[in-house]
Design a protein around this motif. Structure first.
Motif, PDB file in Angstrom:
ATOM      1  N   LEU A  62      33.495  46.030  40.314  1.00  0.00           N
ATOM      2  CA  LEU A  62      34.285  47.122  40.879  1.00  0.00           C
ATOM      3  C   LEU A  62      34.004  48.421  40.114  1.00  0.00           C
ATOM      4  CD1 LEU A  62      37.685  45.252  41.349  1.00  0.00           C
ATOM      5  CD2 LEU A  62      36.237  46.145  43.178  1.00  0.00           C
ATOM      6  N   CYS A  64      35.897  50.134  38.419  1.00  0.00           N
ATOM      7  CA  CYS A  64      36.583  50.104  37.124  1.00  0.00           C
ATOM      8  C   CYS A  64      35.855  49.208  36.123  1.00  0.00           C
ATOM      9  CB  CYS A  64      38.018  49.621  37.311  1.00  0.00           C
ATOM     10  SG  CYS A  64      38.148  48.007  38.121  1.00  0.00           S
ATOM     11  N   HIS A  66      35.415  45.940  36.244  1.00  0.00           N
ATOM     12  CA  HIS A  66      35.871  44.546  36.187  1.00  0.00           C
ATOM     13  C   HIS A  66      35.094  43.738  37.223  1.00  0.00           C
ATOM     14  CE1 HIS A  66      39.729  46.193  34.292  1.00  0.00           C
ATOM     15  NE2 HIS A  66      39.152  45.446  33.383  1.00  0.00           N
ATOM     16  N   LEU A  73      36.784  39.262  46.276  1.00  0.00           N
ATOM     17  CA  LEU A  73      36.751  40.688  46.623  1.00  0.00           C
ATOM     18  C   LEU A  73      36.900  40.880  48.129  1.00  0.00           C
ATOM     19  CD1 LEU A  73      33.915  41.855  44.209  1.00  0.00           C
ATOM     20  CD2 LEU A  73      36.338  42.443  44.066  1.00  0.00           C
ATOM     21  N   CYS A  87      42.070  46.288  42.107  1.00  0.00           N
ATOM     22  CA  CYS A  87      41.598  45.420  41.029  1.00  0.00           C
ATOM     23  C   CYS A  87      42.745  44.568  40.494  1.00  0.00           C
ATOM     24  CB  CYS A  87      40.996  46.254  39.900  1.00  0.00           C
ATOM     25  SG  CYS A  87      40.507  45.267  38.461  1.00  0.00           S
ATOM     26  N   ASN A  89      42.953  43.172  37.722  1.00  0.00           N
ATOM     27  CA  ASN A  89      43.133  43.394  36.284  1.00  0.00           C
ATOM     28  C   ASN A  89      43.894  44.674  35.967  1.00  0.00           C
ATOM     29  OD1 ASN A  89      41.714  41.075  35.774  1.00  0.00           O
ATOM     30  ND2 ASN A  89      40.374  41.976  34.254  1.00  0.00           N
TER      31      ASN A  89
END
Length: 288
Positions: A62, A64, A66, A73, A87, A89
């Protein structure tokens, strides 16, 4: 629009960094490192399994940075508002097709090596699951058992094979397994070589000829762009590291203030307790 542009830029940055780095670090060679943190299922490289669903276990990154398996996904995109992926996370949100997310090629290489060294690689020429013992260093790629190694070398007399247990085996892993491929329909077998700055896209040679011609488009070699981003990242890390002493000092001060407040709270609690019982005593004396 600006938010989406920033997401795209961050996405491109992660693509460039991942596409130019496939080093294997020994401290991460544990099976837990290759598990999707959402579904807790083992992620897979494209060639580490014979399963028809292996592509859904491919690790993708992603914006970000992660990593999760493709299947999770897709589920996140289907369940998100307007196809938006959040995300699991850090809850960073982006609206992007899962197939446009870059694969984590560094992780895929580690998974491939783990699979091979765990005796999970089968001979490509056997109908049943016979474990492979060799790889042909000239084919793209082919794993062989002892029997088919002999047959292969008789047919391809100029080819060489290497044992999967050879310490130098890692150097002979076929680079095509982990090279970044073009996402454009019809170009899936072409490697990414350039970055088009105006379109904010990673492109192959055929893309340059068909859709990204100069002077309308400014495109640069991937290595050049990766070097530029690495320089920017190194500078950001340098600036961040210089802030650590200030942050540590602030954390120490906050802990001290919390400790003082807790001590004062205990004192006030004792005083409140004393006044409460004193009030009860006066009430009994004067009203009973």
């Amino acid at each position: 629009m600006n938010k989406q542009k920033k997401a795209n830029k961050k996405q491109m940055s992660s693509s460039v960094v991942l596409s130019s780095s496939t080093s294997v670090s020994s401290d991460q060679n544990s099976e837990n490192s290759y598990t999707c943190k959402k579904c807790n299922q083992k992620m897979e490289s494209n060639s580490s399994t014979n399963s028809s669903n292996s592509s859904l276990r491919t690790p993708r990154v992603l914006p970000c940075l992660h990593t999760f398996c493709e299947s999770c996904l897709i589920d996140l995109g289907n369940n998100g508002s307007g196809g938006e992926i959040s995300c699991p996370n850090c809850e960073y949100k982006c609206k992007i097709s899962v197939h446009e997310l870059p694969k984590n090629y560094d992780l895929m290489k580690k998974i491939e090596l783990l699979s091979i060294h765990s005796n999970l690689t089968y001979c490509d020429n056997c109908d049943d699951n016979v474990l492979a013992e060799y790889q042909c260093t000239d084919c793209s790629p082919i794993f062989l058992c002892e029997t088919h190694k002999s047959i292969h070398l008789k047919k391809k007399t100029n080819h060489s094979v290497i044992s999967l247990n050879d310490p130098k085996f890692e150097n002979h892993l076929n680079p095509n397994l982990f090279s970044v491929k073009c996402e454009r329909k019809g170009h899936e077998k072409d490697e990414i070589d350039f970055y088009c700055e105006g379109c904010d896209k990673l492109i192959c040679v055929r893309c340059v000829v068909t859709d990204h011609k100069s002077p309308q488009h400014n495109y640069y070699e991937l290595k050049e762009v990766a070097k530029r981003y690495r320089t920017s990242i190194d500078e950001l890390l340098r600036q961040t590291n210089s802030k650590f002493p200030i942050i540590d000092d602030s954390i120490t001060q906050i802990k001290r203030i919390i400790s003082e407040l807790e001590s004062k709270f205990k004192v006030f609690t004792i005083i409140d307790f004393f006044y409460f019982h004193l009030s009860l005593l006066f009430w009994f004396i004067f009203f009973i």
